[in-house]
Design an enzyme around this catalytic site. Structure first.
Site, PDB file in Angstrom:
ATOM      1  N   ASP A 245      39.969   0.402 -15.292  1.00 52.12           N
ATOM      2  CA  ASP A 245      39.916   0.688 -16.726  1.00 52.12           C
ATOM      3  C   ASP A 245      39.070   1.953 -16.872  1.00 52.12           C
ATOM      4  O   ASP A 245      38.290   2.310 -15.975  1.00 52.12           O
ATOM      5  CB  ASP A 245      39.335  -0.480 -17.522  1.00 52.12           C
ATOM      6  CG  ASP A 245      39.695  -0.352 -19.005  1.00 52.12           C
ATOM      7  OD1 ASP A 245      40.122   0.755 -19.428  1.00 52.12           O
ATOM      8  OD2 ASP A 245      39.534  -1.334 -19.756  1.00 52.12           O
TER       9      ASP A 245
HETATM   10  C1  BGC Z   1      40.813   0.256 -22.606  1.00 52.61           C
HETATM   11  C2  BGC Z   1      42.144   0.251 -21.879  1.00 52.61           C
HETATM   12  C3  BGC Z   1      42.845   1.569 -22.088  1.00 52.61           C
HETATM   13  C4  BGC Z   1      41.931   2.697 -21.625  1.00 52.61           C
HETATM   14  C5  BGC Z   1      42.538   4.068 -21.802  1.00 52.61           C
HETATM   15  C6  BGC Z   1      39.990   1.469 -22.263  1.00 52.61           C
HETATM   16  O1  BGC Z   1      38.867   1.548 -23.078  1.00 52.61           O
HETATM   17  O2  BGC Z   1      40.106  -0.928 -22.310  1.00 52.61           O
HETATM   18  O3  BGC Z   1      42.946  -0.808 -22.343  1.00 52.61           O
HETATM   19  O4  BGC Z   1      44.066   1.597 -21.415  1.00 52.61           O
HETATM   20  O5  BGC Z   1      40.731   2.651 -22.377  1.00 52.61           O
HETATM   21  O6  BGC Z   1      42.626   4.396 -23.146  1.00 52.61           O
END
Ligand code: BGC
Length: 824
Positions: A245
Site C-alpha cells: 500500500d
Molecule cells: C490506499 C490504497 C490506495 C493507495 C493509492 C492508499 O492510501 O489505502 O487503497 O490504492 O493509497 O492511492
C-alpha cells in the site's frame, strides 16, 4: 483463462503455450538486468508508475485507483472517469456476473487512460459499521465478498488489465491504520478475513495483490513472511505481484524477506539503492531480488508492457457503454428494505415532493483514494425531473447534512494561473472545481515543482440563490482571497504541532469571508496561494482548495417548506445522506447518526404525508430512528454518476429494485457486534473471533433493523421445492406476482450437531433467477466443500466436519422459505 496457471509451491508452472512463451520472455528480460536496475524497478518511478527499461523492451507500468472507476495518473476533475456505484452497491446486487461486467468496463477505462493495473478490488470485511472505508468493501460475509471480488477481478483481467486485490489482510478499519496491530486468531483469520482473498486467488487468478499498512499478530503486512510467502504464495499458489500500500513499506530486508515485490510510490523507498546496498552487504540474497523482479516482469508481460511477451488478452472484449453500466449497477444495487401498502412503485399520475440537500447535490461516491471525477452526475432531482411529467415534481432543500464549505463548483468557472518567483506566468491549468491537487509530475504544461512559486485560482461565479455567500480556504500556507475585485482575506494558515498533515490538506475548510450576492449576477473571484516550503506536503504536490457555501437558511424554515410541499403532493420523497466528513478513507466513524437535522426532516415530512419514501444515500449503515413511520425506504448507497437516473427507474417502476443487503443494518450503533475500532496501546483485538456480522447477531439472539440478505422487489415469490445433494441445492420458485422479477435465492447451512464451536448458520451459496408473472424457474446452487469445513489450527489444515446440516433456502437470513436435512 483457467482458474490458475500455478498451483502449490509458488514457482511458475506454465500452463498454456502462451504462458510458456511469456515466462521465457520474462526470464530472458531478467537475465539482462544488473542489480541496480532490478532494485530501481522494485522502487517505482513516481506516484503511480514504474521505470521504463527500453533496453529490455519494458514500458513504464502504470497503476491507478480503483475500485469504482479509473482515476488515471491525474488526481483532478479535468481528466474525467466513469464513476460506478460504491462497492457496497455492487455487492448488494449479489451478482458476480454484473461485477464482471463492471470490471470489463473498468478495464476499458484503464486502457483509455493508459493504465495497466487497477488498484482494486477492496475485499476487507465489514467487521464494524464504524469502519471509514466500509463503503469501499463488499460485505460482512466472506463468501459473498469472495464471489463479488472474483467476478470483478475476472472482468478487469478479461480486458487485459491487472488488479491488486487489497488490502491483504485485516485492514478493516482506519484508526491508526499505519501502525495498528490487528490481533486475529488463526481460525477467524482463515475462515473470515483471508477467505475472500483465497477464493479470488483460486477462482480469478489475480495478477496482483496489495499488502496493507497494518500489522497482523505483531508483524506488519509488508513484511509478513508467513501470510505472504507461506500462505498466499505457498499454499494458494499466487504467482502475481505483491505491491505495498502507498508508503507502507518500511524495511529493506524485512520487505524482501516478507515477499514484498514492489514498494510504492517511488522513487524514494526502502528498495532501490537501499536494496542494492543490502545485497552488496550480504544482507539480502540477489536471488530474492530476482524473485521480486520476475514478479514485476510477469505482470508487465501479462498486460502487454514487455516486448516479446504475448499479453494474456490480445483481443479486448466488445466495448461497453459506461453510462449504461453505471446506471445498471446503481439500479441493481438499490435495496428496498421497506414498502408498506405497496407505496412503491409510484402511481403513474401522482405528484411528488422531493426534498433533501443530496437530492440536488448528490453524493455519488465515498472519500479518499477511491475518488474519481465523472464528467457529469445525474442527481435524484435530475433523474426524477426527467422521468416525471411536467408539473409533477417539486423540490425543497428541507435539511442540509452539512454547513461546511465545499470546493467551489456549482456556478463557478475557474482556472489556475501558475507563476514563477519573478511573477512571470509559467502555465495555466483548467479547474473543474476549486480543488487544486497536483501530485508528482501532474502539473499544468510548462510548470515544474522547481519553478512554481505561486498558484492563483481565478474565474467567475454566478450564484443560483441570492443571499449571503461564504468563501474560504482549505490547506496550509498563505492565501489572498478576492471577490468582485475586493480583497476580503489575506493571511496564513499554519499547522499545530498535533495536526495530521492529511487532516490539514483534506480536513476542515476555513471560512474567510461572507458576501451578499444576487442570483444570476456574475462576479469575479480569485484565490492567490504563494507556495512555501515550510508548508509543503510530504511528497512533491500542490494541494489546496478554494471553498464556498451558498446562503445558510434558517433550518426550521427549511423543514417547514419541505413539510408544506409534502402535504400538497401525492408522495413525498426525502433523500438523506452522509457527508465526506462522515464516510471516507483516513478515519473511522464515531457514530451512525445522520448528520444535521435530517432525522427531524424525515419525521416532519412523514407526519405530513403518509406516502413518504426515504432514500438513504450512504455507503454504509446509518441509524433510521423513523423507519417505522415512513411508507418506504430505499438504500441507494453511493450510487455513482447515474444514481439519479437509476433511482427514477426504480421509483417509477420502470425497473425493479434489485438489491439485497450485503451487510446487516443495526437499529442503533450500540447493537452492532463490533463497535470498537480504536486500538489500545497499538493493539486492536479481534476478540469476537468468528462472530462478526450476522454470525454475531445470531449468537446474541438479537434482531437488527434489517437482516443480511434482505431486500424487496416489486413481485412476490413462492418457494416450491428444495432438493439437496452433497454438492448442489436445487430450488424451484414461482413468481406469484403481477410483474416480471428477479430473485436472489440464498442457501444457508445450519449445523444440527456441534462437535466444534461454529456459527448457528452461514451463507453457503446463492443464485439469481428471473421469471415472468406465473412462471416457475429453478435455481441451481453449488455447495462447495469449504462450506462444510473449519480451520483446525492444531492440525494446521482445513477439516471437513461430517454430521447433520439443515440446508435452508431463503429470501434473506430472516426469511427462510424451505429447509432440508443433509447428512454428510
Ligand atoms: C490506499 C490504497 C490506495 C493507495 C493509492 C492508499 O492510501 O489505502 O487503497 O490504492 O493509497 O492511492
Amino acid at each position: 483463462m483457467a482458474p490458475s496457471a500455478l498451483r502449490r509451491g509458488g514457482t511458475a508452472v506454465a500452463e498454456t503455450p502462451a504462458d510458456t512463451v511469456r515466462e521465457q520472455a520474462v526470464d530472458a528480460a531478467l537475465a539482462q538486468l544488473d542489480l541496480d536496475t532490478k532494485t530501481r524497478l522494485l522502487a517505482g518511478r513516481d506516484m503511480w508508475s514504474l521505470p521504463a527499461l527500453p533496453e529490455i523492451g519494458l514500458a513504464s507500468l502504470v497503476m491507478s485507483d480503483g475500485p469504482i472507476g479509473v482515476r488515471g495518473v491525474r488526481w483532478t476533475a479535468d481528466d474525467p472517469s466513469i464513476a460506478l456505484p460504491s462497492p457496497t452497491a455492487l455487492a448488494a446486487s449479489w451478482d458476480p456476473a454484473l461485477a464482471r461486467r463492471a470490471g470489463r468496463l473498468l478495464a476499458q477505462e484503464a486502457r483509455r487512460k493508459g493504465v495497466h493495473v487497477l488498484l482494486a478490488p477492496t475485499v476487507n470485511l465489514h467487521r464494524s459499521p464504524l469502519g471509514g472505508r466500509h463503503f469501499e468493501a463488499y460485505s460482512e460475509d466472506p463468501h459473498l465478498t469472495g464471489a463479488i471480488g472474483t467476478g470483478y477481478v475476472l472482468g478487469v483481467q478479461d480486458g487485459g488489465v491487472g488488479t491488486t486485490v487489497k488490502h491483504f489482510v485485516a485492514n478493516d478499519a482506519e484508526t491508526d491504520r499505519f501502525t495498528v496491530d490487528n490481533r486475529v486468531a488463526p481460525r477467524p483469520l482463515r475462515e473470515l478475513y483471508l477467505a475472500p482473498f483465497e477464493a479470488i486467488v483460486e477462482n480469478a487468478h489475480p495478477w496482483g495483490i496489495m499488502t496493507a499498512y497494518n500489522e497482523v499478530n505483531g508483524v506488519t503486512m509488508t513484511e509478513h513472511h508467513h501470510l505472504v510467502n507461506e500462505i498466499l504464495r505457498g499454499e494458494w499458489g499466487f504467482d502475481g505481484l505483491n505491491v505495498s500500500d502507498w508508503m507502507a513499506a518500511r524495511s529493506t530486508v524485512g520487505g524482501i524477506e516478507g515477499g514484498l515485490d514492489l514498494a510504492m510510490p517511488g522513487p524514494h523507498t526502502v528498495y532501490g539503492e537501499a536494496l542494492a546496498a543490502a545485497v552488496r552487504a550480504g544482507e539480502v540474497a540477489e536471488s530474492a531480488v530476482d524473485r521480486a523482479a520476475r514478479n514485476v516482469l510477469r505482470l508487465a508481460a501479462r498486460v502487454g508492457a514487455l516486448d516479446g511477451a504475448p499479453p494474456v488478452v490480445t483481443e479486448p472484449p466488445a466495448s461497453l457503454d459506461g453510462v449504461d453500466v453505471a446506471r445498471e449497477v446503481a439500479r441493481r444495487g438499490l435495496v428496498l428494505v421497506r414498502n408498506e401498502r405497496d407505496a412503491l412503485p409510484l402511481a403513474a399520475s401522482g405528484t411528488v415532493a422531493l426534498s433533501g440537500a443530496a437530492a440536488r447535490d448528490a453524493r455519488v461516491l465515498g472519500g479518499g483514494s477511491a475518488q474519481v471525477f465523472p464528467d457529469h452526475v445525474v442527481s435524484p432531482l435530475d433523474g426524477l425531473a426527467d422521468a416525471l411529467p411536467p408539473g409533477a415534481l417539486t423540490y425543497t432543500v428541507g435539511a442540509d447534512p452539512s454547513d461546511e464549505l465545499v470546493p467551489a463548483e456549482q456556478g463557478f468557472t475557474l482556472r489556475a494561473i501558475c507563476r514563477d518567483a519573478t511573477g512571470d506566468v509559467l502555465g495555466e491549468g483548467t479547474l473543474p472545481n476549486g480543488q487544486v491537487q497536483w501530485i508528482g509530475d501532474d502539473l499544468p504544461a510548462g510548470v515544474t515543482h522547481e519553478t512554481l512559486a505561486s498558484v492563483e485560482v481565478v474565474g467567475s461565479f454566478t450564484p443560483r440563490e441570492s443571499g449571503e455567500h461564504s468563501f474560504g480556504t482549505r490547506g496550509l500556507g498563505a492565501f489572498t482571497l478576492g471577490i468582485a475585485g475586493e480583497t476580503l482575506f489575506e493571511g496564513v494558515q499554519t499547522m499545530g504541532p498535533e495536526t495530521d498533515p492529511f487532516e490539514a490538506f483534506f480536513g476542515a475548510p476555513v471560512e474567510r469571508a461572507k458576501v451578499t450576492l444576487t442570483a444570476g449576477e456574475t462576479v469575479e473571484v480569485s484565490l492567490l496561494h504563494p507556495l512555501d516550503k515550510e508548508f509543503a506536503a510530504p511528497l512533491a504536490a500542490v494541494m489546496f482548495s478554494f471553498v464556498h457555501l451558498g446562503p445558510r437558511r434558517d433550518p426550521d424554515e427549511l423543514i417547514a417548506e419541505a413539510v408544506e410541499a409534502a402535504r400538497a403532493a401525492d408522495t413525498a420523497v426525502v433523500v438523506v445522506a452522509t457527508t465526506e466528513r462522515v464516510e471516507s478513507e483516513g478515519f473511522d466513524r464515531t457514530d451512525l447518526a445522520l448528520p444535521g437535522r435530517q432525522d427531524e426532516l424525515v419525521r416532519a415530512v412523514a407526519a405530513a404525508n403518509p406516502n413518504t419514501v426515504v432514500v438513504v444515500n450512504a455507503g454504509s449503515p446509518v441509524e433510521m430512528p423513523w423507519r417505522d413511520e415512513v411508507a418506504a425506504i430505499l438504500l441507494s448507497w453511493f450510487p455513482g454518476q447515474e444514481g439519479g437516473a437509476a433511482l427514477a427507474d426504480v421509483l417509477t417502476g420502470a425497473a425493479e429494485p434489485g438489491g439485497r443487503l450485503p451487510t446487516t443494518w443495526p437499529v442503533a450503533l450500540a447493537d452492532a457486534p463490533v463497535t470498537e475500532v480504536t486500538p489500545t496501546d497499538g493493539v486492536l483485538d479481534y476478540a469476537e473471533g468468528l462472530f462478526v456480522g450476522y454470525r454475531a447477531w445470531d449468537r446474541a439472539g438479537a434482531v437488527p433493523a434489517y437482516p443480511f440478505g434482505h431486500g424487496l422487489g416489486y413481485t412476490t415469490w413462492s418457494y416450491d421445492a428444495l432438493e439437496v445433494t452433497g454438492d448442489t441445492a436445487r430450488v424451484r420458485i414461482t413468481n406469484t406476482g403481477a410483474r416480471p422479477g428477479r430473485e436472489v435465492v440464498q442457501i444457508y447451512l445450519a449445523p444440527q450437531d456441534d462437535p466444534v464451536e461454529r456459527p448457528a448458520r452461514w451463507l453457503a451459496g446463492f443464485a439469481s433467477v428471473e421469471a415472468g408473472p406465473g412462471a416457475s424457474v429453478e435455481a441451481e446452487i453449488p455447495l462447495a466443500r469449504r462450506a462444510f469445513e473449519i480451520w483446525d489450527d492444531e492440525k494446521s489444515a482445513w477439516t471437513f466436519v461430517a454430521g447433520t446440516y439443515e440446508v435452508r433456502a431463503a429470501h434473506s437470513l430472516g426469511d427462510t422459505r424451505l429447509a432440508a436435512t443433509l447428512e454428510v
